[in-house]
Write a protein that holds these residues in place. Structure first.
Motif, short mmCIF file in Angstrom:
data_model
loop_
_atom_site.label_atom_id
_atom_site.label_comp_id
_atom_site.label_asym_id
_atom_site.label_seq_id
_atom_site.Cartn_x
_atom_site.Cartn_y
_atom_site.Cartn_z
N LEU A 6 0.71 -1.18 0.20
CA LEU A 6 -0.01 -0.07 0.21
C LEU A 6 0.88 1.39 0.03
CD1 LEU A 6 -2.83 -1.18 2.36
CD2 LEU A 6 -2.83 -0.93 0.28
N GLY A 7 2.27 1.11 0.32
CA GLY A 7 2.81 2.26 0.54
C GLY A 7 4.25 2.25 1.23
N TYR A 8 4.91 3.12 1.24
CA TYR A 8 6.09 3.15 2.41
C TYR A 8 6.56 4.64 2.93
CZ TYR A 8 9.67 4.76 -1.01
OH TYR A 8 10.53 5.22 -1.72
N ALA A 9 6.96 4.48 4.17
CA ALA A 9 7.44 5.88 4.51
C ALA A 9 8.98 5.75 5.11
CB ALA A 9 6.65 6.78 5.57
N GLN A 22 7.64 13.69 19.79
CA GLN A 22 8.25 12.47 19.21
C GLN A 22 6.96 11.94 18.15
OE1 GLN A 22 9.64 10.62 22.93
NE2 GLN A 22 11.83 10.82 22.35
N ARG A 23 6.35 12.69 17.48
CA ARG A 23 5.47 12.45 16.73
C ARG A 23 5.63 12.87 15.17
NH1 ARG A 23 -0.96 13.03 17.15
NH2 ARG A 23 -1.35 13.04 15.43
N VAL A 24 5.52 12.02 14.34
CA VAL A 24 5.77 12.46 12.87
C VAL A 24 4.76 11.88 11.79
CG1 VAL A 24 7.37 12.44 10.81
CG2 VAL A 24 8.37 12.74 13.24
N THR A 25 4.04 12.78 10.93
CA THR A 25 3.20 12.44 10.17
C THR A 25 3.97 12.53 8.72
OG1 THR A 25 1.17 12.80 11.56
CG2 THR A 25 0.90 12.34 8.94
N LEU A 26 3.80 11.39 7.89
CA LEU A 26 4.71 11.38 6.50
C LEU A 26 3.67 10.98 5.53
CD1 LEU A 26 7.91 9.32 7.74
CD2 LEU A 26 7.65 12.05 7.17
N SER A 39 -2.76 9.66 1.37
CA SER A 39 -2.50 8.44 2.19
C SER A 39 -1.29 8.96 3.27
CB SER A 39 -2.04 7.22 1.31
OG SER A 39 -3.07 6.78 0.66
N THR A 40 -1.39 8.90 4.45
CA THR A 40 -0.40 9.14 5.51
C THR A 40 -0.14 7.85 6.21
OG1 THR A 40 -1.98 9.94 6.93
CG2 THR A 40 -0.80 11.61 5.14
N SER A 61 -0.10 4.65 13.14
CA SER A 61 -1.43 4.57 12.37
C SER A 61 -1.50 4.98 11.20
CB SER A 61 -2.42 5.13 13.28
OG SER A 61 -1.88 6.91 13.31
N CYS A 62 -2.32 4.58 10.32
CA CYS A 62 -2.43 5.12 8.79
C CYS A 62 -3.89 5.30 8.49
CB CYS A 62 -1.61 4.06 7.88
SG CYS A 62 -2.45 2.42 8.09
N LYS A 63 -3.96 6.29 7.54
CA LYS A 63 -5.26 6.65 6.96
C LYS A 63 -5.35 6.90 5.43
CE LYS A 63 -4.91 11.65 7.58
NZ LYS A 63 -5.31 12.87 8.53
N GLU A 64 -6.50 6.58 4.99
CA GLU A 64 -6.75 7.16 3.47
C GLU A 64 -5.93 5.98 2.74
OE1 GLU A 64 -7.79 10.95 2.05
OE2 GLU A 64 -7.91 11.64 4.14
N LEU A 65 -5.89 4.79 3.06
CA LEU A 65 -4.86 4.06 2.39
C LEU A 65 -5.67 3.55 1.02
CD1 LEU A 65 -3.89 1.30 5.00
CD2 LEU A 65 -2.64 3.19 4.15
#
Length: 129
Positions: A6-9, A22-26, A39-40, A61-65
């Motif tokens: 579905l994707g990678y970061a 200590q939180r990052v959204t990619l 998608s993040t 966590s992830c959303k809008e996959l």
């Protein structure tokens, strides 16, 4: 091609540790490195110091996959890989699979700093969903 991808970061442990809270959204990326629209993945980290080891609690966590199943949504799971000096990626953790969803919170898990990056906080870490 793996139809479950579905994707990678990708980021370094140092970037995650130094982020506010200590939180990052990619954004999630395609195999070619281009961004998947909307998608993040969000990564949370808590560092625990013990006498002999440093442990990290990771909450992801992830959303809008992307919808990958023909008759449902997707069945996402997460793999964490570390980058070796050779440039190869080595899988160090796999989460549980979530059935029929386009957003999920993976169960919190613990890894040692030694396992993740061998103490090199600038070594890239990859999160594949």
């Amino acid at each position: 091609e793996d139809n479950s991808f579905l994707g990678y970061a990708e980021l370094t442990l140092g970037k995650l540790a130094g982020a506010c809270g200590q939180r990052v959204t990619l954004p999630l990326l395609k195999r070619d490195g281009s961004q998947i629209e909307r998608s993040t993945v969000t990564l949370f980290m808590e560092e625990l110091r013990h006498v002999e080891n440093e442990f990290l609690h990771l909450k992801i966590s992830c959303k809008e996959l992307a919808k990958k199943d023909m008759f449902g949504k997707s069945d996402p799971y997460l793999t964490v890989s570390k980058n070796m000096p050779s440039g190869d990626w080595v899988k160090i953790h796999t989460t549980e699979k979530h059935e029929n969803t386009l957003a999920c919170d993976f169960a919190r898990f613990d890894l040692t700093v030694q396992t993740i990056c061998n103490g090199d906080w600038d070594r890239p870490i990859r999160f594949d969903i």
